[in-house]
Design a protein around this motif. Structure first.
Motif, PDB file in Angstrom:
ATOM      1  N   TYR A 241      79.507  -3.894  42.961  1.00 22.19           N
ATOM      2  CA  TYR A 241      78.597  -4.593  42.060  1.00 22.19           C
ATOM      3  C   TYR A 241      78.917  -4.181  40.627  1.00 22.19           C
ATOM      4  O   TYR A 241      78.895  -2.995  40.287  1.00 22.19           O
ATOM      5  N   ARG A 242      79.217  -5.155  39.782  1.00 25.12           N
ATOM      6  CA  ARG A 242      79.628  -4.887  38.399  1.00 25.12           C
ATOM      7  C   ARG A 242      78.575  -5.422  37.413  1.00 25.12           C
ATOM      8  O   ARG A 242      78.537  -6.628  37.139  1.00 25.12           O
ATOM      9  N   PRO A 243      77.746  -4.537  36.855  1.00 23.73           N
ATOM     10  CA  PRO A 243      76.727  -4.985  35.888  1.00 23.73           C
ATOM     11  C   PRO A 243      77.302  -5.688  34.666  1.00 23.73           C
ATOM     12  O   PRO A 243      76.658  -6.568  34.101  1.00 23.73           O
ATOM     13  N   SER A 244      78.504  -5.312  34.250  1.00 26.60           N
ATOM     14  CA  SER A 244      79.081  -5.947  33.061  1.00 26.60           C
ATOM     15  C   SER A 244      79.355  -7.427  33.305  1.00 26.60           C
ATOM     16  O   SER A 244      79.192  -8.257  32.403  1.00 26.60           O
ATOM     17  N   ALA A 245      79.754  -7.775  34.537  1.00 25.74           N
ATOM     18  CA  ALA A 245      80.009  -9.178  34.866  1.00 25.74           C
ATOM     19  C   ALA A 245      78.707  -9.970  34.855  1.00 25.74           C
ATOM     20  O   ALA A 245      78.661 -11.113  34.374  1.00 25.74           O
ATOM     21  N   VAL A 246      77.640  -9.365  35.368  1.00 27.01           N
ATOM     22  CA  VAL A 246      76.332 -10.027  35.347  1.00 27.01           C
ATOM     23  C   VAL A 246      75.853 -10.202  33.912  1.00 27.01           C
ATOM     24  O   VAL A 246      75.339 -11.259  33.538  1.00 27.01           O
ATOM     25  N   ALA A 247      76.040  -9.151  33.102  1.00 23.91           N
ATOM     26  CA  ALA A 247      75.636  -9.234  31.696  1.00 23.91           C
ATOM     27  C   ALA A 247      76.369 -10.355  30.981  1.00 23.91           C
ATOM     28  O   ALA A 247      75.767 -11.096  30.177  1.00 23.91           O
ATOM     29  N   CYS A 275      85.163  -0.887  25.608  1.00 20.96           N
ATOM     30  CA  CYS A 275      84.746  -0.153  24.410  1.00 20.96           C
ATOM     31  C   CYS A 275      84.233   1.235  24.791  1.00 20.96           C
ATOM     32  O   CYS A 275      83.144   1.378  25.352  1.00 20.96           O
ATOM     33  N   LEU A 276      85.024   2.264  24.494  1.00 14.14           N
ATOM     34  CA  LEU A 276      84.654   3.641  24.825  1.00 14.14           C
ATOM     35  C   LEU A 276      83.368   4.052  24.121  1.00 14.14           C
ATOM     36  O   LEU A 276      82.527   4.767  24.693  1.00 14.14           O
ATOM     37  N   GLN A 277      83.172   3.612  22.900  1.00 15.20           N
ATOM     38  CA  GLN A 277      81.968   3.966  22.144  1.00 15.20           C
ATOM     39  C   GLN A 277      80.709   3.468  22.861  1.00 15.20           C
ATOM     40  O   GLN A 277      79.714   4.196  22.956  1.00 15.20           O
ATOM     41  N   TYR A 278      80.771   2.265  23.386  1.00 12.71           N
ATOM     42  CA  TYR A 278      79.620   1.716  24.117  1.00 12.71           C
ATOM     43  C   TYR A 278      79.354   2.504  25.395  1.00 12.71           C
ATOM     44  O   TYR A 278      78.202   2.785  25.751  1.00 12.71           O
ATOM     45  N   ARG A 279      80.423   2.871  26.103  1.00 11.70           N
ATOM     46  CA  ARG A 279      80.248   3.632  27.345  1.00 11.70           C
ATOM     47  C   ARG A 279      79.653   5.008  27.064  1.00 11.70           C
ATOM     48  O   ARG A 279      78.805   5.499  27.817  1.00 11.70           O
ATOM     49  N   MET A 280      80.083   5.633  25.992  1.00 14.36           N
ATOM     50  CA  MET A 280      79.527   6.941  25.624  1.00 14.36           C
ATOM     51  C   MET A 280      78.051   6.813  25.267  1.00 14.36           C
ATOM     52  O   MET A 280      77.231   7.672  25.624  1.00 14.36           O
ATOM     53  N   TYR A 281      77.694   5.748  24.585  1.00 17.38           N
ATOM     54  CA  TYR A 281      76.291   5.514  24.244  1.00 17.38           C
ATOM     55  C   TYR A 281      75.445   5.380  25.510  1.00 17.38           C
ATOM     56  O   TYR A 281      74.371   5.968  25.622  1.00 17.38           O
ATOM     57  N   ILE A 282      75.953   4.615  26.482  1.00 19.80           N
ATOM     58  CA  ILE A 282      75.219   4.436  27.734  1.00 19.80           C
ATOM     59  C   ILE A 282      75.064   5.762  28.466  1.00 19.80           C
ATOM     60  O   ILE A 282      73.995   6.069  29.011  1.00 19.80           O
ATOM     61  N   LEU A 283      76.126   6.565  28.466  1.00 20.48           N
ATOM     62  CA  LEU A 283      76.089   7.856  29.153  1.00 20.48           C
ATOM     63  C   LEU A 283      75.091   8.818  28.528  1.00 20.48           C
ATOM     64  O   LEU A 283      74.411   9.577  29.232  1.00 20.48           O
ATOM     65  N   LEU A 284      74.983   8.794  27.211  1.00 22.60           N
ATOM     66  CA  LEU A 284      74.207   9.812  26.496  1.00 22.60           C
ATOM     67  C   LEU A 284      72.770   9.392  26.204  1.00 22.60           C
ATOM     68  O   LEU A 284      72.004  10.180  25.660  1.00 22.60           O
ATOM     69  N   THR A 285      72.402   8.173  26.532  1.00 22.12           N
ATOM     70  CA  THR A 285      71.023   7.744  26.310  1.00 22.12           C
ATOM     71  C   THR A 285      70.403   7.309  27.641  1.00 22.12           C
ATOM     72  O   THR A 285      71.091   7.108  28.638  1.00 22.12           O
ATOM     73  N   GLN A 302      79.485   5.511  37.544  1.00 25.18           N
ATOM     74  CA  GLN A 302      80.134   4.213  37.381  1.00 25.18           C
ATOM     75  C   GLN A 302      80.575   4.005  35.938  1.00 25.18           C
ATOM     76  O   GLN A 302      81.666   3.491  35.675  1.00 25.18           O
ATOM     77  N   VAL A 303      79.718   4.404  35.009  1.00 22.29           N
ATOM     78  CA  VAL A 303      80.057   4.287  33.586  1.00 22.29           C
ATOM     79  C   VAL A 303      81.201   5.225  33.224  1.00 22.29           C
ATOM     80  O   VAL A 303      82.156   4.868  32.537  1.00 22.29           O
ATOM     81  N   LEU A 304      81.112   6.463  33.733  1.00 25.46           N
ATOM     82  CA  LEU A 304      82.127   7.478  33.435  1.00 25.46           C
ATOM     83  C   LEU A 304      83.516   7.052  33.915  1.00 25.46           C
ATOM     84  O   LEU A 304      84.523   7.261  33.227  1.00 25.46           O
ATOM     85  N   LEU A 305      83.572   6.439  35.092  1.00 23.95           N
ATOM     86  CA  LEU A 305      84.835   5.989  35.656  1.00 23.95           C
ATOM     87  C   LEU A 305      85.236   4.600  35.165  1.00 23.95           C
ATOM     88  O   LEU A 305      86.280   4.075  35.555  1.00 23.95           O
ATOM     89  N   ASN A 306      84.401   4.009  34.325  1.00 20.33           N
ATOM     90  CA  ASN A 306      84.627   2.670  33.786  1.00 20.33           C
ATOM     91  C   ASN A 306      84.857   1.656  34.904  1.00 20.33           C
ATOM     92  O   ASN A 306      85.796   0.858  34.887  1.00 20.33           O
TER      93      ASN A 306
END
Length: 308
Positions: A241-247, A275-285, A302-306
């Motif tokens: 299941y890929r949330p980015s595809a749904v988004a 976008c690494l910056q976006y993934r880091m934001y998701i991880l840290l918030t 899932q975010v960490l492994l992209n």
């Protein structure tokens, strides 16, 4: 005099002859509603059509037979095919059994939400192949109702869903190309456009577990501790299941109907894989997460492994 609600039940059938008559009979016996059926045959080669034809004298049925496209796309095809003229719409699997108040209970909870898109879903009572009571093979039930929680975790059983005409009209606006499950998608659309999601902890249907059931959990009930551990590890690393595809699909179809917060969430998730910056934001918030720690662990992984 109070009008009797008109409900269109959308059913996808594939080689359902074994249990189909029982399910149709339970739909015929719904109380307090005016029910019609739209049945799409997903390429059956058994007696399903014959059984369905036998029920056309008991309940209005629209029947169509088309090539096999799988359960999720088949239900979305029903959304495409279904017409206006009904107050409410509901999904039905071919092998369950509805209690006589299933639709009326749902509608009683949806009636006060006529001015906005709204969907109802409930828990289910798990039963065996002969409708005998069994232990719940899923044990834990996770429910999300807010966006973007529901974008990360949507586990509402589609066979319990009833939704109003406003949501139905919105669903016809965009049929997704990338689709994981139809019930996940419908819940996510409702949340994304500011609709209301109503959860009922009381079951009003019997959810039949058998070998041919797409979502059957019977095998899990027989696992020994080692097998159960391996199963849980496999689930932890199952990123199908890929949330980015749904988004991205929500952005393409419903961006104009979202508020600012939901727009930012779908933009963030749709672009996060590149976008690494976006993934880091998701991880840290904790702004894009779920109410359940066990699912949050998987989500962060899932975010960490992209694998978005």
């Amino acid at each position: 005099m109070k009008m009797i609600p008109k409900v269109l039940v959308l059913m996808s059938v594939y080689n359902g002859e074994k249990y189909l008559a029982e399910q149709l009979e339970s739909i015929v016996c719904q109380k307090g509603v005016n029910v019609s059926l739209y049945i799409r045959d997903d390429g059956s080669d058994d007696r399903s059509e014959i059984i369905i034809r036998e029920y056309t004298e008991k309940i209005p049925i629209t029947y169509c037979r088309e090539p096999n496209i799988g359960v999720a796309k088949s239900f979305m095809r029903l959304i495409e095919l279904a017409q206006d003229g009904f107050d409410y719409y509901a999904f039905a699997d071919q092998d369950d059994y509805w209690e006589s108040d299933k639709l009326s209970v749902a509608i009683s909870k949806l009636e006060c939400k006529k001015e906005c898109p709204a969907i109802y879903y409930s828990d289910v009572e798990c039963v065996g192949a002969n409708l005998e009571k069994i232990a719940d093979p899923y044990k834990k039930h996770y429910h999300t109702e807010k966006f973007p929680d529901v974008l990360i975790l949507a586990q509402a059983p589609g066979c319990t869903m009833v939704f109003n005409h406003r949501l139905f009209s919105s669903l016809k606006k965009h049929i997704p190309i990338q689709l994981h499950m139809h019930d996940h998608w419908i819940l996510q659309v409702c949340a994304a456009i500011g609709g209301t999601i109503i959860y009922d902890a009381s079951p009003h249907m019997l959810y039949r577990q058998h070998v041919g059931n797409v979502m059957a959990g019977l095998e899990k009930m027989e696992y020994n501790p080692l097998q159960l551990f391996r199963y849980r590890i496999q689930k932890l690393f199952d990123f199908s299941y890929r949330p980015s595809a749904v988004a991205a699909e929500l952005q393409a179809g419903y961006y104009d109907l979202m508020d600012g917060r939901n727009k930012r969430a779908v933009q963030l998730l749709a672009d996060a894989p590149k976008c690494l910056q976006y993934r880091m934001y998701i991880l840290l918030t904790n702004k894009i997460t779920t109410p359940y720690w066990v699912h949050n662990v998987k989500w962060k992984l899932q975010v960490l492994l992209n694998k978005l």
